[in-house]
Design a protein around this motif. Structure first.
Motif, short mmCIF file in Angstrom:
data_model
loop_
_atom_site.label_atom_id
_atom_site.label_comp_id
_atom_site.label_asym_id
_atom_site.label_seq_id
_atom_site.Cartn_x
_atom_site.Cartn_y
_atom_site.Cartn_z
N LYS A 103 0.85 -1.18 0.00
CA LYS A 103 0.00 0.00 0.00
C LYS A 103 0.89 1.24 0.00
O LYS A 103 2.10 1.14 0.12
N TRP A 104 0.28 2.40 -0.13
CA TRP A 104 1.00 3.67 -0.25
C TRP A 104 2.03 3.84 0.86
O TRP A 104 3.22 4.03 0.61
N HIS A 105 1.60 3.76 2.12
CA HIS A 105 2.53 4.00 3.23
C HIS A 105 3.61 2.93 3.31
O HIS A 105 4.74 3.20 3.67
N GLU A 106 3.26 1.68 2.93
CA GLU A 106 4.26 0.61 2.93
C GLU A 106 5.31 0.84 1.86
O GLU A 106 6.51 0.63 2.10
N GLU A 107 4.87 1.28 0.69
CA GLU A 107 5.81 1.53 -0.41
C GLU A 107 6.74 2.69 -0.08
O GLU A 107 7.95 2.62 -0.33
N ILE A 108 6.21 3.75 0.49
CA ILE A 108 7.04 4.89 0.85
C ILE A 108 8.01 4.51 1.97
O ILE A 108 9.19 4.90 1.94
N GLN A 109 7.55 3.74 2.94
CA GLN A 109 8.43 3.29 4.02
C GLN A 109 9.56 2.43 3.46
O GLN A 109 10.72 2.59 3.84
N TRP A 110 9.24 1.51 2.55
CA TRP A 110 10.26 0.66 1.94
C TRP A 110 11.26 1.51 1.16
O TRP A 110 12.47 1.31 1.25
N ALA A 111 10.74 2.47 0.40
CA ALA A 111 11.61 3.32 -0.41
C ALA A 111 12.55 4.15 0.46
O ALA A 111 13.73 4.29 0.15
N THR A 112 12.03 4.71 1.54
CA THR A 112 12.88 5.54 2.40
C THR A 112 13.93 4.71 3.12
O THR A 112 15.00 5.22 3.45
N THR A 113 13.65 3.45 3.35
CA THR A 113 14.60 2.57 4.02
C THR A 113 15.65 2.02 3.06
O THR A 113 16.84 2.02 3.37
N HIS A 114 15.21 1.56 1.88
CA HIS A 114 16.10 0.83 0.98
C HIS A 114 16.66 1.64 -0.19
O HIS A 114 17.64 1.23 -0.80
N MET A 115 16.06 2.76 -0.52
CA MET A 115 16.49 3.50 -1.71
C MET A 115 16.96 4.92 -1.39
O MET A 115 16.75 5.83 -2.17
N LYS A 116 17.59 5.09 -0.24
CA LYS A 116 18.05 6.42 0.13
C LYS A 116 19.51 6.67 -0.24
O LYS A 116 19.98 7.79 -0.15
N ASN A 117 20.20 5.65 -0.70
CA ASN A 117 21.61 5.85 -1.07
C ASN A 117 21.72 6.40 -2.49
O ASN A 117 20.72 6.66 -3.15
N ASN A 118 22.93 6.60 -2.97
CA ASN A 118 23.14 7.21 -4.29
C ASN A 118 23.60 6.21 -5.34
O ASN A 118 24.27 6.59 -6.30
N THR A 119 23.23 4.96 -5.20
CA THR A 119 23.55 3.99 -6.24
C THR A 119 22.66 4.25 -7.45
O THR A 119 21.61 4.89 -7.34
N ASN A 120 23.09 3.75 -8.59
CA ASN A 120 22.30 3.94 -9.80
C ASN A 120 20.92 3.28 -9.67
O ASN A 120 19.93 3.81 -10.17
N LYS A 121 20.87 2.14 -9.01
CA LYS A 121 19.60 1.44 -8.82
C LYS A 121 18.63 2.30 -8.00
O LYS A 121 17.45 2.41 -8.34
N ALA A 122 19.13 2.93 -6.96
CA ALA A 122 18.28 3.79 -6.13
C ALA A 122 17.83 5.02 -6.90
O ALA A 122 16.68 5.45 -6.78
N LYS A 123 18.72 5.59 -7.71
CA LYS A 123 18.36 6.77 -8.50
C LYS A 123 17.25 6.43 -9.49
O LYS A 123 16.30 7.19 -9.66
N VAL A 124 17.38 5.28 -10.16
CA VAL A 124 16.36 4.86 -11.12
C VAL A 124 15.05 4.59 -10.41
O VAL A 124 13.98 5.01 -10.87
N TYR A 125 15.11 3.93 -9.25
CA TYR A 125 13.88 3.66 -8.49
C TYR A 125 13.16 4.96 -8.13
O TYR A 125 11.94 5.06 -8.29
N ARG A 126 13.89 5.93 -7.64
CA ARG A 126 13.27 7.20 -7.25
C ARG A 126 12.62 7.90 -8.44
O ARG A 126 11.54 8.47 -8.33
N MET A 127 13.29 7.85 -9.60
CA MET A 127 12.70 8.45 -10.80
C MET A 127 11.45 7.70 -11.23
O MET A 127 10.44 8.32 -11.60
N VAL A 128 11.49 6.37 -11.19
CA VAL A 128 10.34 5.57 -11.59
C VAL A 128 9.17 5.80 -10.63
O VAL A 128 8.02 5.92 -11.06
N LEU A 129 9.45 5.91 -9.35
CA LEU A 129 8.40 6.19 -8.38
C LEU A 129 7.75 7.54 -8.68
O LEU A 129 6.51 7.63 -8.76
N ALA A 130 8.54 8.57 -8.89
CA ALA A 130 8.00 9.90 -9.17
C ALA A 130 7.21 9.90 -10.48
O ALA A 130 6.11 10.47 -10.56
N GLY A 131 7.75 9.25 -11.51
CA GLY A 131 7.06 9.18 -12.80
C GLY A 131 5.75 8.43 -12.71
O GLY A 131 4.75 8.83 -13.32
#
Length: 145
Positions: A103-131
């Motif tokens: 759900k929304w809050h679960e996805e945001i919680q997962w993203a803030t925990t696992h995709m906060k670094n500056n790896t290319n995978k995290a950058k792509v995930y953040r762009m895909v989430l916003a898009g």
């Protein structure tokens, strides 16, 4: 006399407010500015969803126009709707992320925990989430208006 420092002045003006945990999803995102604006509104629960408009007395029809199954709120609109969940699942698989979307809050919680670094995978995930958030919101508006 103490040496002048812009950082110290900024911190003094800003005050002792807590930083939000999802800040990396916005400020370290290379997505289009309009994507980031809609993501920012969604993260702050400020999008004019039908449940919010009903509280203001603007609408009485709360059904989400895409699935026609449940009422439209930010939790159902993003990732709980079966159509959007299917798209999100494919986007996660495309990125090589082996998990089911929540759900929304679960996805945001997962993203803030696992995709906060500056790896290319995290950058792509953040762009895909916003898009994804942006395009779901635009499709919602196109169906309503």
């Amino acid at each position: 006399m103490e040496q002048y420092c812009v950082k110290k002045v900024y911190e003094k003006i800003r005050g002792d407010r807590e930083k939000v945990e999802w800040r990396k999803l916005i400020w370290s995102n290379y997505g289009a500015p309009k994507w980031l604006f809609i993501l920012y509104l969604a993260l702050n629960r400020r999008l004019s969803t039908k449940d919010r408009m009903a509280k203001w007395g603007v609408t009485s029809n709360l059904t989400w126009s895409l699935c026609q199954v449940e009422d439209e709120d930010i939790d159902h609109l993003f990732f709980a709707c079966m159509f959007i969940a299917g798209i999100w699942k494919k986007l996660l698989a495309w990125q090589g992320i082996q998990r089911t979307g929540g759900k929304w809050h679960e996805e945001i919680q997962w993203a803030t925990t696992h995709m906060k670094n500056n790896t290319n995978k995290a950058k792509v995930y953040r762009m895909v989430l916003a898009g994804t958030i942006y395009h779901v919101w635009i499709e919602r508006n196109n169906r309503i208006f």
